[in-house]
Design a protein around this motif. Sequence first.
Motif, short mmCIF file in Angstrom:
data_model
loop_
_atom_site.label_atom_id
_atom_site.label_comp_id
_atom_site.label_asym_id
_atom_site.label_seq_id
_atom_site.Cartn_x
_atom_site.Cartn_y
_atom_site.Cartn_z
N CYS A 1 -1.28 6.35 -1.54
CA CYS A 1 -0.21 5.43 -1.16
C CYS A 1 -0.64 4.03 -1.60
N GLU A 2 0.23 3.32 -2.27
CA GLU A 2 -0.05 1.95 -2.70
C GLU A 2 0.31 1.01 -1.55
N ALA A 3 -0.53 -0.01 -1.34
CA ALA A 3 -0.26 -1.02 -0.31
C ALA A 3 -0.40 -2.40 -0.91
N ASP A 4 0.57 -3.25 -0.65
CA ASP A 4 0.52 -4.65 -1.06
C ASP A 4 0.34 -5.51 0.17
N VAL A 5 -0.62 -6.44 0.12
CA VAL A 5 -0.80 -7.41 1.19
C VAL A 5 -0.11 -8.68 0.72
N VAL B 1 1.23 -7.09 9.77
CA VAL B 1 2.41 -6.27 10.06
C VAL B 1 2.56 -5.28 8.90
N ARG B 2 2.75 -4.00 9.22
CA ARG B 2 2.87 -3.00 8.15
C ARG B 2 4.24 -2.36 8.17
N LEU B 3 4.80 -2.21 6.99
CA LEU B 3 6.14 -1.66 6.83
C LEU B 3 6.19 -0.72 5.64
N PRO B 4 6.94 0.37 5.75
CA PRO B 4 7.10 1.26 4.60
C PRO B 4 8.07 0.64 3.59
N VAL B 5 7.86 0.93 2.33
CA VAL B 5 8.78 0.53 1.27
C VAL B 5 9.54 1.79 0.87
N PRO B 6 10.85 1.82 1.09
CA PRO B 6 11.62 3.02 0.72
C PRO B 6 11.49 3.33 -0.77
N ASP B 7 11.65 4.60 -1.12
CA ASP B 7 11.53 5.02 -2.51
C ASP B 7 12.42 4.19 -3.44
N ALA B 8 13.62 3.88 -3.01
CA ALA B 8 14.54 3.11 -3.85
C ALA B 8 14.47 1.61 -3.55
N MET C 1 -12.84 1.90 7.49
CA MET C 1 -11.85 2.74 8.15
C MET C 1 -10.65 2.89 7.24
N GLY C 2 -10.17 4.11 7.06
CA GLY C 2 -9.03 4.35 6.20
C GLY C 2 -7.73 4.17 6.95
N LEU C 3 -6.71 3.87 6.22
CA LEU C 3 -5.39 3.69 6.76
C LEU C 3 -4.58 4.93 6.47
N VAL C 4 -3.86 5.43 7.45
CA VAL C 4 -2.91 6.50 7.20
C VAL C 4 -1.55 5.85 7.22
N ALA C 5 -0.92 5.86 6.08
CA ALA C 5 0.37 5.20 5.92
C ALA C 5 1.49 6.14 6.34
N SER C 6 2.59 5.55 6.77
CA SER C 6 3.72 6.35 7.20
C SER C 6 4.67 6.63 6.03
N CYS C 7 4.23 6.40 4.84
CA CYS C 7 5.07 6.64 3.68
C CYS C 7 4.32 7.51 2.69
N SER C 8 5.01 7.98 1.69
CA SER C 8 4.34 8.79 0.68
C SER C 8 4.02 7.99 -0.57
N GLN C 9 4.63 6.83 -0.74
CA GLN C 9 4.46 6.08 -1.97
C GLN C 9 3.87 4.69 -1.80
N ARG C 10 4.47 3.86 -0.93
CA ARG C 10 4.08 2.46 -0.87
C ARG C 10 4.36 1.85 0.49
N ILE C 11 3.46 0.93 0.91
CA ILE C 11 3.69 0.14 2.11
C ILE C 11 3.43 -1.32 1.78
N VAL C 12 3.93 -2.19 2.64
CA VAL C 12 3.65 -3.61 2.51
C VAL C 12 3.01 -4.07 3.82
N LEU C 13 1.95 -4.86 3.68
CA LEU C 13 1.26 -5.47 4.82
C LEU C 13 1.56 -6.96 4.76
N ILE C 14 2.20 -7.49 5.81
CA ILE C 14 2.62 -8.89 5.80
C ILE C 14 1.65 -9.72 6.63
N ALA C 15 0.90 -10.59 5.95
CA ALA C 15 0.00 -11.54 6.61
C ALA C 15 0.79 -12.84 6.77
#
Length: 146
Positions: free
Chosen positions: A83-87, A38-45, A1-15
């Motif tokens: 979109c890049e995602a870091d766990v 827990v998933r959170l967007p990473v702002p561009d800056a 299943m694919g993830l649709v992120a709420s950002c255009s560049q990067r998100i972080v998934l906190i385990a």
Amino acid sequence: MGLVASCSQRIVLIALLSCDSKAVLLCCPADAGVWWPVRLPVPDAGSVKGVVRRWAERATVGAVTRGTVTGRLRVSGRGGGPCEADVVILKAAGPVDARLVDVSARWWPVAGLAEAGVGLFPAELGLLVEGYVQGWIPDGVITLDA
């Protein structure tokens, strides 16, 4: 299943691991049917480190330590772009009430999570967390499949 992120560049998934590392906190948004960190967007800056620090302060999880393993994957962002995602694996210093983190959150036992037959995102999350806790995944960045 694919993830649709709420950002255009990067998100972080906190385990988030419990203070005894026997459980991991996962959320299941009503429309997803899959458990994820827990998933959170990473702002561009912004930075992953800054987002994680601010989340830990606001989410009333108390003191946390960051693990030495990070999972990395590419997912689809809104509009279909990459979109890049870091766990990121964090360990709580004391007890954490899951309901204060997210209304859909609950603690899952780390042991056997990969074989539990539960829908996880990313699919390798169970192995990543178990490997980190048991010490058989080396420190550093691990590439995961989306």
